[in-house]
Scaffold this motif. Sequence first.
Motif, PDB file in Angstrom:
ATOM      1  N   THR A   1      -2.470   1.788   3.056  1.00  0.00           N
ATOM      2  CA  THR A   1      -2.197   0.956   1.877  1.00  0.00           C
ATOM      3  C   THR A   1      -3.119   1.336   0.729  1.00  0.00           C
ATOM      4  OG1 THR A   1      -1.500  -0.895   3.283  1.00  0.00           O
ATOM      5  CG2 THR A   1      -2.079  -1.410   1.010  1.00  0.00           C
ATOM      6  N   ASN A   2      -4.404   1.445   1.009  1.00  0.00           N
ATOM      7  CA  ASN A   2      -5.357   1.752  -0.050  1.00  0.00           C
ATOM      8  C   ASN A   2      -5.180   3.173  -0.572  1.00  0.00           C
ATOM      9  OD1 ASN A   2      -6.460  -0.816   0.198  1.00  0.00           O
ATOM     10  ND2 ASN A   2      -7.975  -0.163   1.713  1.00  0.00           N
ATOM     11  N   TYR A   3      -4.814   4.104   0.297  1.00  0.00           N
ATOM     12  CA  TYR A   3      -4.556   5.465  -0.167  1.00  0.00           C
ATOM     13  C   TYR A   3      -3.369   5.486  -1.131  1.00  0.00           C
ATOM     14  CZ  TYR A   3      -3.037  10.319  -0.200  1.00  0.00           C
ATOM     15  OH  TYR A   3      -2.634  11.572  -0.611  1.00  0.00           O
ATOM     16  N   VAL A   4      -2.311   4.773  -0.769  1.00  0.00           N
ATOM     17  CA  VAL A   4      -1.110   4.749  -1.600  1.00  0.00           C
ATOM     18  C   VAL A   4      -1.382   4.099  -2.950  1.00  0.00           C
ATOM     19  CG1 VAL A   4       1.223   3.785  -1.797  1.00  0.00           C
ATOM     20  CG2 VAL A   4       0.495   4.844   0.338  1.00  0.00           C
ATOM     21  N   THR A   5      -2.088   2.974  -2.971  1.00  0.00           N
ATOM     22  CA  THR A   5      -2.356   2.314  -4.251  1.00  0.00           C
ATOM     23  C   THR A   5      -3.287   3.152  -5.123  1.00  0.00           C
ATOM     24  OG1 THR A   5      -4.177   1.015  -3.280  1.00  0.00           O
ATOM     25  CG2 THR A   5      -1.993   0.003  -3.316  1.00  0.00           C
ATOM     26  N   GLN A   6      -4.253   3.824  -4.522  1.00  0.00           N
ATOM     27  CA  GLN A   6      -5.209   4.601  -5.306  1.00  0.00           C
ATOM     28  C   GLN A   6      -4.589   5.862  -5.898  1.00  0.00           C
ATOM     29  OE1 GLN A   6      -8.489   5.151  -2.582  1.00  0.00           O
ATOM     30  NE2 GLN A   6      -8.779   2.928  -2.397  1.00  0.00           N
ATOM     31  N   HIS A   7      -3.589   6.433  -5.233  1.00  0.00           N
ATOM     32  CA  HIS A   7      -2.989   7.663  -5.725  1.00  0.00           C
ATOM     33  C   HIS A   7      -1.697   7.430  -6.501  1.00  0.00           C
ATOM     34  CE1 HIS A   7      -5.843   9.410  -2.872  1.00  0.00           C
ATOM     35  NE2 HIS A   7      -5.634  10.578  -3.461  1.00  0.00           N
ATOM     36  N   PHE A   8      -0.905   6.448  -6.087  1.00  0.00           N
ATOM     37  CA  PHE A   8       0.418   6.273  -6.681  1.00  0.00           C
ATOM     38  C   PHE A   8       0.572   4.950  -7.423  1.00  0.00           C
ATOM     39  CE2 PHE A   8       1.078   8.442  -2.452  1.00  0.00           C
ATOM     40  CZ  PHE A   8       1.027   9.734  -2.974  1.00  0.00           C
TER      41      PHE A   8
END
Length: 502
Positions: free
Chosen positions: A475-482
């Motif tokens: 979740t945090n990877y997706v929000t931080q990149h996209f």
Amino acid sequence: MKGFAAAFSVLALYLAWHAPNDGEKVPADELPMSAALAQGASEVATAGASAPLASSTASAAVTPSASVAASEQATAAAAGGSAAGTGGPAGGAGSNADGAAPMGAAMTDLVKRGEYLARAGDCIACHTADKSRPFAGGLPMGTPFGTLYTPNITPDPDTGIGRWTDAEFLRAMQKGIGKGGQHLYPAFPYTEYTRVTERDLLAIRAYLNTLTPVRYTPPRNELAFPFNQRWLMFFWNVFNFREGRFVPDPKQSPQWNRGAYLVEGLAHCEECHTPRNFTQGLSSSDRFSGEVQAGWHAFNITPDKAGGIGNWSEQDIVDYLAKGAVPGRANAAGPMADVVENSTQYLTSDDLRSIAVYLRSVPPVAGGQTRPRDAFGHPADDVSRLRGTRVAGVDGAQLFVANCASCHNWTGQGVGASAPLAYPSLIHNSAVGAPDAGNLAMVILHGVNRRTKDADVMMPGFGDELNDDQVAAITNYVTQHFGDPKATVTAQEVAKLRRQQQ
């Protein structure tokens, strides 16, 4: 405090005296004769319960037009009602200019219109726990006060509403009072249905009468004292419920009035998209500005350009309600996917456009946001960094590439580009760009299952495959990149979301 307690006691005593001593007031748009005729229709139907309740629906077909046509004509016209079978308040079901149409045709039209209106109200969603028993109830609904189980609304005479008169059905829908005179809990949105005309409610009843009776008694509600005392709902209604039918605004267009009639009535959009006060009543000051339901955030749908859907076109709203997806903006998931699947995809394009016109006119609410949810994101290139390296611990990029990239591409741009059944891009995606990452985590946990006339959309849930730390990392990877890099979630918050009753 003593003064406050004394004042409240006086108020409670007054209300308790007022309830039994004040005769039930008849709303201006309901004539006493119409209630009498409606009750008679159901009594005839009960006597012939072995038949498919044709006598009830036939009687209901003529009752509304005979008794309330004058009182509802202005409302129906202003609301932009469609022809019979499309669900407009001015529909032709039960009406016949020549008076020569056979009763069977009138009944068929009424039932068809009732089915459309039941779709608009999404009745099946709440009243179906087991798809093999549609409308038989039993769906658990979590509330801050305990769990409610929805009732059986099939025409079964013992466990459903087969013995209800039309007058009792109207009282439940418009006043929140059950067959035995008990107060209904507002998880059933009578606070919205009170605005629906008698004609439309009787059409819904005619449709429900044609359903296959299901003999099934839902579980008892699980509410702690004092919330299991239904009589207390009298006081809740004093502060949170105003009975009355929809009144068209003469300053607005027929299309606007039709949209208002649907949104504020059968579609009951506020029940999910409006914040609630401490009594769980709707907050009138922040209408449609968003609220959390069962772990899912029902987003702000006011026309604010940053916090809401002000940068959506009218066609975007229509497409979203009809298909559940608008590329570059949003994809319906969770409860909203159910709404699209069971309800809004079946509405006419005229009704969907009326809803869009109305929503674009409500007061905008920013909610503290300064950038639209669908304005975030850029392609990622972490796959190059990961190649040939040893990953230690829980790594969001590694988990994304392993679990998500086959459909969403390792860049996050989705597979299939603009094809109709393409996997959605995570860039310019309102769930990913939201200031709260809860919806994204819920999608990862539970997946997406949305069936429409255009496509069957399925994303598997990873709740059984990934632990809370791993879901939080993705979740945090997706929000931080996209998406919005400020939107993060912890493993503890994922665990809490996982426990939410769906």
